[in-house]
Structure formats: structure tokens, C-alpha cells
Design an enzyme around this catalytic site. Structure first.
Site, PDB file in Angstrom:
ATOM      1  N   CYS A 262      -3.631  -1.091  -2.179  1.00  0.00           N
ATOM      2  CA  CYS A 262      -3.900   0.324  -2.439  1.00  0.00           C
ATOM      3  C   CYS A 262      -4.837   0.450  -3.645  1.00  0.00           C
ATOM      4  CB  CYS A 262      -2.567   1.016  -2.737  1.00  0.00           C
ATOM      5  SG  CYS A 262      -2.719   2.762  -3.119  1.00  0.00           S
ATOM      6  N   ASN A 263      -5.984   1.084  -3.422  1.00  0.00           N
ATOM      7  CA  ASN A 263      -6.950   1.253  -4.519  1.00  0.00           C
ATOM      8  C   ASN A 263      -6.369   2.110  -5.631  1.00  0.00           C
ATOM      9  OD1 ASN A 263     -10.030   0.372  -3.732  1.00  0.00           O
ATOM     10  ND2 ASN A 263      -8.746   0.739  -1.947  1.00  0.00           N
ATOM     11  N   THR A 264      -5.635   3.175  -5.263  1.00  0.00           N
ATOM     12  CA  THR A 264      -5.101   4.076  -6.276  1.00  0.00           C
ATOM     13  C   THR A 264      -4.075   3.341  -7.147  1.00  0.00           C
ATOM     14  OG1 THR A 264      -5.435   5.936  -4.763  1.00  0.00           O
ATOM     15  CG2 THR A 264      -3.980   6.307  -6.632  1.00  0.00           C
TER      16      THR A 264
ATOM     17  N   CYS B 143     -11.216   2.906  -1.170  1.00  0.00           N
ATOM     18  CA  CYS B 143      -9.958   3.459  -0.648  1.00  0.00           C
ATOM     19  C   CYS B 143      -9.627   2.711   0.638  1.00  0.00           C
ATOM     20  CB  CYS B 143     -10.119   4.952  -0.375  1.00  0.00           C
ATOM     21  SG  CYS B 143      -8.698   5.687   0.463  1.00  0.00           S
ATOM     22  N   THR B 144      -8.331   2.430   0.813  1.00  0.00           N
ATOM     23  CA  THR B 144      -7.897   1.645   1.976  1.00  0.00           C
ATOM     24  C   THR B 144      -8.306   2.247   3.320  1.00  0.00           C
ATOM     25  OG1 THR B 144      -5.852   2.896   1.777  1.00  0.00           O
ATOM     26  CG2 THR B 144      -5.841   0.642   0.932  1.00  0.00           C
ATOM     27  N   HIS B 145      -8.470   3.561   3.360  1.00  0.00           N
ATOM     28  CA  HIS B 145      -8.739   4.212   4.652  1.00  0.00           C
ATOM     29  C   HIS B 145     -10.206   4.152   5.061  1.00  0.00           C
ATOM     30  CE1 HIS B 145      -4.746   5.649   3.985  1.00  0.00           C
ATOM     31  NE2 HIS B 145      -4.756   6.468   5.023  1.00  0.00           N
TER      32      HIS B 145
ATOM     33  N   GLU C 184      -6.123   9.608   8.997  1.00  0.00           N
ATOM     34  CA  GLU C 184      -4.726   9.590   9.471  1.00  0.00           C
ATOM     35  C   GLU C 184      -4.571  10.421  10.749  1.00  0.00           C
ATOM     36  OE1 GLU C 184      -1.586   9.625   6.786  1.00  0.00           O
ATOM     37  OE2 GLU C 184      -2.461   7.853   5.856  1.00  0.00           O
TER      38      GLU C 184
ATOM     39  N   ASP D 188       0.854  -1.188   0.000  1.00  0.00           N
ATOM     40  CA  ASP D 188       0.000   0.000   0.000  1.00  0.00           C
ATOM     41  C   ASP D 188       0.891   1.240   0.000  1.00  0.00           C
ATOM     42  OD1 ASP D 188      -2.347   1.576   0.141  1.00  0.00           O
ATOM     43  OD2 ASP D 188      -2.042   1.847   2.282  1.00  0.00           O
ATOM     44  N   SER D 189       0.300   2.372  -0.335  1.00  0.00           N
ATOM     45  CA  SER D 189       1.042   3.624  -0.277  1.00  0.00           C
ATOM     46  C   SER D 189       1.414   3.957   1.174  1.00  0.00           C
ATOM     47  CB  SER D 189       0.204   4.754  -0.875  1.00  0.00           C
ATOM     48  OG  SER D 189      -1.033   4.838  -0.199  1.00  0.00           O
TER      49      SER D 189
ATOM     50  N   TYR E 141      -0.704   8.688  -2.658  1.00  0.00           N
ATOM     51  CA  TYR E 141      -0.755   8.376  -4.082  1.00  0.00           C
ATOM     52  C   TYR E 141      -2.006   8.998  -4.713  1.00  0.00           C
ATOM     53  CZ  TYR E 141       2.818   4.603  -3.964  1.00  0.00           C
ATOM     54  OH  TYR E 141       3.968   3.873  -3.874  1.00  0.00           O
ATOM     55  N   GLY E 142      -3.020   9.209  -3.880  1.00  0.00           N
ATOM     56  CA  GLY E 142      -4.366   9.548  -4.379  1.00  0.00           C
ATOM     57  C   GLY E 142      -4.478  10.877  -5.084  1.00  0.00           C
TER      58      GLY E 142
HETATM   59  N1  DGL Z   1      -3.970   3.843  -0.284  1.00  0.00           N
HETATM   60  C1  DGL Z   1      -4.693   4.870  -1.010  1.00  0.00           C
HETATM   61  C2  DGL Z   1      -5.897   4.241  -1.692  1.00  0.00           C
HETATM   62  O1  DGL Z   1      -6.392   3.209  -1.318  1.00  0.00           O
HETATM   63  C3  DGL Z   1      -5.135   6.001  -0.092  1.00  0.00           C
HETATM   64  C4  DGL Z   1      -3.989   6.824   0.468  1.00  0.00           C
HETATM   65  C5  DGL Z   1      -3.187   7.552  -0.604  1.00  0.00           C
HETATM   66  O2  DGL Z   1      -3.750   8.455  -1.282  1.00  0.00           O
HETATM   67  O3  DGL Z   1      -2.017   7.224  -0.784  1.00  0.00           O
HETATM   68  O4  DGL Z   1      -6.389   4.777  -2.663  1.00  0.00           O
END
Ligand code: DGL
Length: 265
Positions: free
Chosen positions: A70-72, A185-187, A147, A7-8, A39-40
């Protein structure tokens, strides 16, 4: 079997947490590219560069199967990652879309995600392949709020109310009849209860962490997943102290050893 989870940053620990529940006998290596997140808000080329170097690192550390939590990175760079490594790679956009497919009877789904994921329309494309229409909405304020630890916080509740009521309004304007909401999104799984409270009851909320773990368990043969003393190793590209502190919140248990790794800028 050693499973690499990427993940990012910390959010992918929600996926690792689900994997540890579904496949407790495997070895895991987790990499959070904390030096280069978020990353988003970045371009496809930059996300692909960061994500491929991260994937190569995990494979060099012995990962035999990669979960791009990571979705992005899944939305923008899955093909680039698959080209860069010689092990099977699973991305969370695919698993989220599969879960929406199983959940939706109206075939109209809503997706909330980072700006980069939404701009890529990866979820819309994956839903279209499965004969569903998807309306995607970027919710860029949610990652920093999570976060910050502002989960049960009135500011987060208000931000969610605004985003989700706009989304429902856009769905009405587009004459959609959604019955499923994908947390892209992971969060967002950390805000699941608050999101469920803010949307109409008929919307089923899909958490890609959970469905990804189920798909990995189904894909990998159970027989190869039993290490004698399974271990989970953590790597981060920035402050290990911060990773330990924040990561424990996402993983749901304390994180002991975290190793710092330099993957460049
Ligand atoms: N991990 C990113 C996602 O799932 C979210 C955090 C980021 O923007 O890096 O899209």
C-alpha cells in the site's frame, strides 16, 4: 521463506501478482484491511494504527519478510511498521523512487497517488534524496473508479484526461521537464494502458508493483525461496465474498480460500 504482503484492500494484489511471477517458489500471506479502507483519505495517526496492527498480524501468522504494497501505508507509516515488527519491511515508495531514479535522465518526475500520500510528500522526499525533483498530484477519484470495475470506461478516460492535463500544466508552470511518471497507488497499474494513452509519449510510466517484485527477488537469496509446495493464503478484514470477486481482477486469476480476520475498528 514466507513473505507477508499487506495492503489496505485489493490493490496490493497487483504487487502479489508480480511477486508470484518473480518468486514463484515462496510462500505468501496476503492481508487486505478491507474493513478499514480507504487509507488514502485518512490521517497519518490512523493509517499508522491500522497498518501496524495489520503488520503484527502477518508476522504472528509466520511472515518472515513484509512487503507493504500500500503506497499510503508506505508513505505515512513505514517507520511505525518497522518499529512494530522484528522482520525486514520493504515499502513501495522506496522501490518506486528507486525505479524513477533508474528511469529519469531529466531528473524531473511526476507522481500520481492518493491525497494522503501526496500530502505526506514521501515521494518528493525520496526523489530529492536521489537528486530528482518530483511533482505529486492527488487523483482521489481513481480508486473508486477502479473498484467499480470502470477500467475501459469513458468516465474514467475523462477523469484521467482532466487529472493528467492538470498535472502536465502544473509541471509546465513549475518549469519542470519530466520524463517519468510514477503510479504511486496500488490501483493505478490497472489503468496503466489508459494512463499511457493520456500522457505524452516521452513520459515513461513506472508501476511500483513490478519494480517492488524485482527488488524483493534481488534482496532475498533465491536459495531460501523454494517451498516444496508453495502456498498463498489470503486474509481480509471484511466480506470474503467481495474480496474473492474483486480481488481476482487485481490478481489476474481466481482467488479460492479467503479467511476473515477481525483486527478491530
Ligand atoms: N492502497 C492504497 C494506496 O496504494 C489505495 C487505496 C486506499 O486508499 O486505501 O495508496
Amino acid at each position: 521463506m514466507k513473505i507477508g504482503v499487506f495492503d489496505s484492500g485489493f490493490g496490493g494484489l497487483t504487487v502479489l501478482r508480480a511477486l508470484l511471477e518473480h518468486i514463484p517458489g515462496a510462500d505468501y500471506i496476503y492481508l487486505g484491511d478491507t474493513a478499514r479502507l480507504p487509507y488514502g483519505a485518512k490521517s497519518r495517526a490512523t493509517v499508522a494504527r491500522y497498518a501496524t496492527s495489520s503488520a503484527r498480524f502477518l508476522v504472528a501468522e509466520g511472515a518472515e519478510y513484509l512487503v507493504i504494497a500500500c503506497n499510503t501505508a508506505s508513505a505515512l507509516a513505514l517507520d511505525a511498521i518497522r518499529d512494530a515488527v522484528a522482520v525486514p519491511v520493504l515499502g513501495v515508495v522506496e522501490t518506486g523512487a528507486n525505479a524513477a531514479d533508474g528511469s529519469s535522465t531529466t531528473r524531473d518526475v511526476l507522481v500520481i497517488a492518493t491525497a494522503a500520500t501526496v500530502e505526506s510528500h514521501a515521494y518528493a522526499a525520496a526523489c530529492e534524496e536521489r537528486q530528482m525533483r518530483a511533482l505529486e498530484k492527488a487523483c482521489p477519484l481513481l480508486v473508486p473508479l477502479v473498484e467499480e470495475g470502470w477500467i475501459d470506461h469513458p468516465v474514467t478516460a475523462e477523469v484521467l484526461r482532466v487529472y493528467l492535463s492538470e498535472l502536465m500544466e502544473q509541471a509546465r508552470a513549475a518549469a519542470l521537464d519530466p520524463d517519468t511518471l510514477v503510479l504511486g497507488c496500488t490501483h493505478y497499474p490497472l489503468l496503466r494502458a489508459q494512463i499511457e494513452r493520456a500522457v505524452p509519449e516521452r513520459l515513461r510510466v513506472i508501476d511500483s508493483a513490478e519494480v517492488t517484485a524485482e527488488q524483493v527477488a534481488k534482496t532475498l537469496d533465491g536459495a531460501v525461496l523454494h517451498a516444496d509446495a508453495p502456498e498463498t493464503l489470503f486474509f481480509a478484514t471484511d466480506s470474503v465474498a467481495k474480496f474473492r470477486a474483486l480481488g481476482s481482477r487485481f490478481l489476474g486469476r481466481p482467488i479460492d480460500g479467503v479467511e476473515l480476520v477481525d483486527l478491530g475498528g
